[in-house]
Design a protein around this motif. Structure first.
Motif, PDB file in Angstrom:
ATOM      1  N   ARG A  43      -7.588  -0.970   0.345  1.00 21.03           N
ATOM      2  CA  ARG A  43      -7.956   0.287  -0.327  1.00 21.03           C
ATOM      3  C   ARG A  43      -6.844   1.316  -0.088  1.00 21.03           C
ATOM      4  N   PRO A  44      -6.719   2.341  -0.958  1.00 19.13           N
ATOM      5  CA  PRO A  44      -5.647   3.323  -0.775  1.00 19.13           C
ATOM      6  C   PRO A  44      -5.679   3.981   0.607  1.00 19.13           C
ATOM      7  N   ARG A  56       1.962   5.140  -5.744  1.00 22.87           N
ATOM      8  CA  ARG A  56       1.177   4.201  -4.924  1.00 22.87           C
ATOM      9  C   ARG A  56       0.081   3.550  -5.769  1.00 22.87           C
ATOM     10  N   ASP A  57       0.502   2.735  -6.712  1.00 26.03           N
ATOM     11  CA  ASP A  57      -0.491   2.167  -7.625  1.00 26.03           C
ATOM     12  C   ASP A  57      -0.395   0.651  -7.699  1.00 26.03           C
ATOM     13  N   ARG A 108      -3.993  -2.163  -7.182  1.00 24.74           N
ATOM     14  CA  ARG A 108      -5.293  -2.091  -7.862  1.00 24.74           C
ATOM     15  C   ARG A 108      -5.948  -3.457  -7.997  1.00 24.74           C
ATOM     16  N   MET A 131       4.165   9.418  -3.475  1.00 24.73           N
ATOM     17  CA  MET A 131       2.707   9.283  -3.455  1.00 24.73           C
ATOM     18  C   MET A 131       2.198   8.846  -4.821  1.00 24.73           C
ATOM     19  N   SER A 143      -5.793   6.808   3.116  1.00 25.81           N
ATOM     20  CA  SER A 143      -6.272   8.186   3.051  1.00 25.81           C
ATOM     21  C   SER A 143      -6.698   8.646   4.436  1.00 25.81           C
ATOM     22  N   LEU A 193       0.826  -1.215   0.000  1.00 26.52           N
ATOM     23  CA  LEU A 193       0.000   0.000   0.000  1.00 26.52           C
ATOM     24  C   LEU A 193       0.861   1.266   0.000  1.00 26.52           C
TER      25      LEU A 193
END
Ligand SMILES: NC(=O)c1ccc[n+]([C@@H]2O[C@H](COP(=O)([O-])OP(=O)(O)OC[C@H]3O[C@@H](n4cnc5c(N)ncnc54)[C@H](OP(=O)(O)O)[C@@H]3O)[C@@H](O)[C@H]2O)c1
Length: 395
Positions: free
Chosen positions: A382-383, A370-371, A374, A367, A385, A361
């Motif tokens: 989940r990302p 951060r992919d 998926r 930043m 946040s 993650l």
């Protein structure tokens, strides 16, 4: 033996291995902690993917746990005390202890760099406070000189003397990346630094979905703008007028963020921005800009040890910076420092799942990179946040 997350520098990864439980030597200044919870920081993942430490180092910085043994000379703590702190893990080339293990031995001056977790805070919540809380405090109080709500050796608390400035009597502080772990602490600390006085104009840059959260206590932003909007710097300039922004914290420090924030700053004597990625990291574009107002610092300065990166970017320990950490952690221990822990995402699976889930993650430091998750459909993938990733060691 105990379990620890151990760096494999050649393979650019880390795995859970059995290592000896450290033993306390009563003749020395030591503290043995049973780790209950740990929190992840992007830097932990960065230096596993791009190792600067040697194979065999224990990974991880942020921890919370219980004192299980202490040398007799240490009167400030007792067996059974719930404490939290940060160590360097494998985030330096010189040998330093790591936190992602069942036990951690602190020695010499490191013994002072923990804080007592108040009874109202869980150890899972406390695990995410030390590194980002200290980084935000260093940026706001130590580097920018915003009035601090606590004192440290050589410096008294300056809240009482916090002065308003600007024609309309306000001081303007801008926090870019308001929903980062760093930003959530920065807003709280700035508010506490101004002693709750409402002559503070606090401008935050975050996603719109976070505005409701950030307007409320303890963050209390007076103005929020969407960081996705390309014209946010002109929106800020319009909002602050000639006075400009007095102090800024760039909790992202990537791409154009430093350049954009510098364009909103006002005149001397304040007008500085604390940044958290170095120029040498090349994370942000410094071409053609005067970077003298962008002040970088690494949280490790506060640990009182020289930090060796092995690429010429070493950081010298200073007594003053260590004194600052002691002052900040004493303030947290005393209960006077009412810092709300960041919201946490309690990740399943304990130490074994840190690399495949948590580090996946957080990615490799940037930043925008951060992919990598998926294809993962689990709810906890989940990302990240406005929350901190936390693991329980016993899971
Ligand atoms: N110098 C030091 O000692 C030090 C110490 C700690 C951290 N750091 C660095 O500081 C940075 C922040 O760390 P952290 O742990 O606080 O991060 P974090 O909590 O993992 O950051 C995630 C947040 O960043 C926001 N975000 C992502 N891209 C953004 C952008 N371009 N503009 C504004 N917000 C953006 C996301 O908001 P959305 O989900 O709404 O997009 C998300 O809420 C990292 O680069 C870290 O390495 C440095």
């Amino acid at each position: 033996m105990m379990k620890g997350l151990i760096l494999n520098a050649e393979a650019k990864t880390a795995s859970v291995q059995a290592i000896p439980i450290p033993k306390l030597d009563n003749g020395k200044r030591q503290l043995l902690i049973r780790i209950e919870a740990i929190a992840l920081n992007p830097v932990d993942s960065l230096y596993v993917r791009n190792p600067i430490g040697e194979t065999g180092r224990t990974v991880g910085s942020d921890f919370a746990g219980v004192v299980v043994a202490i040398s007799p000379s240490q009167k400030h703590l007792q067996i059974g005390d719930r404490i939290a702190g940060l160590v360097q893990g494998s985030n330096s080339a010189n040998s330093r202890p790591g936190a992602f293990a069942e036990y951690l031995l602190l020695q010499d001056d490191d013994v002072d760099l923990v804080w007592k977790v108040p009874s109202w805070m869980t150890l899972e919540d406390a695990a995410g406070v030390s590194l980002c809380g200290l980084t935000a405090a260093q940026g706001a109080f130590y580097r920018l000189g915003i009035p601090a709500p606590f004192s440290w050796a050589g410096k008294s608390s300056s809240v009482a003397t916090a002065s308003a400035k600007g024609e309309d009597g306000t001081t303007t502080v801008l926090i870019y990346g308001a929903s980062t772990s760093l930003g959530l602490y920065a807003a709280q600390l700035v508010n506490l630094g101004f002693g709750g006085k409402r002559n503070l104009r606090l401008i935050g840059l975050a996603s719109k979905s976070k505005f409701e959260m950030l307007k409320k206590e303890p963050y209390h932003y007076t103005h929020l703008l969407d960081y996705h909007s390309p014209d946010w710097p002109s929106q800020v300039r319009e909002m602050v007028g000639e006075q400009g922004v007095d102090y800024a914290l760039d909790c992202i420090s990537e791409g154009d963020t430093v350049r954009n924030i510098l364009s909103t700053l006002g005149k001397e004597p304040h007008n500085k921005v604390a940044i958290f990625r170095s120029k040498q990291s090349r994370a942000w574009d410094s071409d053609g800009i005067d970077t003298s107002k962008a002040i970088y610092g690494a949280v490790w300065e506060g640990l009182g040890h020289d930090i060796v990166y092995g690429n010429g970017m070493n950081i010298r320990a200073t007594e003053e910076s260590r004194n600052f950490t002691v002052g900040f952690y004493n303030w947290l221990s005393s209960g006077r420092g009412k810092l709300e822990p960041n919201p946490i995402r309690l990740m399943p699976g304990g130490l074994e799942r840190i690399v495949p889930d948590g580090f996946a993650l957080l990615g490799g430091g940037r930043m925008e990179d951060r992919d990598g998750v998926r294809e993962r459909t689990e709810e906890w993938m989940r990302p990240v946040s406005a929350e901190k990733l936390v693991y329980k060691i016993s899971d």
